[in-house]
Design an enzyme around this catalytic site. Sequence first.
Site, PDB file in Angstrom:
ATOM      1  N   THR A  42       0.877  -1.184   0.000  1.00 46.92           N
ATOM      2  CA  THR A  42       0.000   0.000   0.000  1.00 46.92           C
ATOM      3  C   THR A  42       0.910   1.228   0.000  1.00 46.92           C
ATOM      4  O   THR A  42       1.996   1.204   0.603  1.00 46.92           O
ATOM      5  CB  THR A  42      -0.927   0.015   1.223  1.00 46.92           C
ATOM      6  OG1 THR A  42      -0.144  -0.226   2.378  1.00 46.92           O
ATOM      7  CG2 THR A  42      -2.027  -1.035   1.113  1.00 46.92           C
ATOM      8  N   VAL A  44       0.921   4.497   1.148  1.00 45.32           N
ATOM      9  CA  VAL A  44       1.268   5.326   2.313  1.00 45.32           C
ATOM     10  C   VAL A  44       2.197   4.548   3.240  1.00 45.32           C
ATOM     11  O   VAL A  44       3.217   5.064   3.730  1.00 45.32           O
ATOM     12  CB  VAL A  44      -0.014   5.802   3.041  1.00 45.32           C
ATOM     13  CG1 VAL A  44       0.342   6.545   4.309  1.00 45.32           C
ATOM     14  CG2 VAL A  44      -0.871   6.662   2.122  1.00 45.32           C
ATOM     15  N   CYS A  45       1.859   3.286   3.468  1.00 44.79           N
ATOM     16  CA  CYS A  45       2.685   2.442   4.350  1.00 44.79           C
ATOM     17  C   CYS A  45       4.097   2.311   3.807  1.00 44.79           C
ATOM     18  O   CYS A  45       5.068   2.260   4.573  1.00 44.79           O
ATOM     19  CB  CYS A  45       2.085   1.045   4.466  1.00 44.79           C
ATOM     20  SG  CYS A  45       0.362   1.052   4.922  1.00 44.79           S
ATOM     21  N   THR A  46       4.221   2.216   2.489  1.00 42.72           N
ATOM     22  CA  THR A  46       5.554   2.095   1.882  1.00 42.72           C
ATOM     23  C   THR A  46       6.418   3.293   2.270  1.00 42.72           C
ATOM     24  O   THR A  46       7.582   3.151   2.652  1.00 42.72           O
ATOM     25  CB  THR A  46       5.409   1.998   0.344  1.00 42.72           C
ATOM     26  OG1 THR A  46       4.565   0.877   0.052  1.00 42.72           O
ATOM     27  CG2 THR A  46       6.745   1.834  -0.342  1.00 42.72           C
ATOM     28  N   LEU A  49       7.291   3.113   6.186  1.00 46.41           N
ATOM     29  CA  LEU A  49       8.328   2.145   6.555  1.00 46.41           C
ATOM     30  C   LEU A  49       9.699   2.620   6.079  1.00 46.41           C
ATOM     31  O   LEU A  49      10.704   2.450   6.777  1.00 46.41           O
ATOM     32  CB  LEU A  49       7.988   0.763   5.996  1.00 46.41           C
ATOM     33  CG  LEU A  49       6.800   0.108   6.712  1.00 46.41           C
ATOM     34  CD1 LEU A  49       6.355  -1.138   5.982  1.00 46.41           C
ATOM     35  CD2 LEU A  49       7.148  -0.261   8.140  1.00 46.41           C
TER      36      LEU A  49
END
Length: 211
Positions: A42, A44-46, A49
Site C-alpha cells: 500500500t 502510504v505504508c511504503t 516504513l
Amino acid sequence: MFLQLGDPAPDFTQESTEGTIRFHEWLGDSWGVLFSHPADFTPVCTTELGMVAHLKDEFAKRKTKVIGLSVDPLDKHKGWADDIAETQGARLNFPLLADADRSVSELYGMIHPNADSTATVRSVFIIDPKKKVRLTLTYPAPTGRNFDEILRVIDSLQLTEYEKVATPVNWKDGDDVVILPSITNEEADKMFPRGYKELKPYLRMTPQPNK
Ligand code: BEZ
C-alpha cells in the site's frame, strides 16, 4: 481490547521479517515503538516504513526499538521489503510482524471495525522499559503518520520521566520547558539553578534541565 496509558503492554510471540519475536524479551530494557499498517503493498505504508528505516539512528540515540506490523504473511512482507528499498532508498532495518492470524492486532486493539473489519488502522504504541504503554495514537488509513512527532514524544517522555517538568506546545528537544505546578517556588529555586520566568503562578518556564 483497548489499551490505555499506563496499562501493561501485552506480551506476544509472532513471526517477523527478522524471525520469531518474543515481544518483551525482544524489547529488553529499551523503550519501544509498535506501529501497525493497513496492509502490504500500500502506498502510504511504503513511505512510512522507508522513513522509519531512515530514522534508525534517531531511534537508537533514544534507546528505542521499533517494530512494525501488517496483517499479511511473511512471504508477502519479503516482496514488499524490496519495493520499500527500491522506492524509499532505505532497506527495512527493523522487524515487521507478519500478523496474518491477527493475534497481535486483536491483543492491541488495532482493528477498528467501523473503519475496516479486517485491516488494521495506523496505530502507534510507545512502551517504556517497564513495559507500560506511554502513548497511544490512531490515524486513519489514508493519512500517513509524522515520525518526527513520535521522536518528539519520546524526547518528552524521557525528559519528564526524570525531571519535574512538562513540555509545552510544539516543544522540541532543547526548548524551554514548564515547571510542574506541584513544585513550589522554594523547591523550584533549588531544582532549577538556571532560574525560571514566572508568567503566572501556574506557568513557570525554565531552560531544559538536561541540556
Ligand atoms: C495506504 O497506503 O495504506 C492507503 C492509501 C489510501 C487509502 C487507504 C490506505
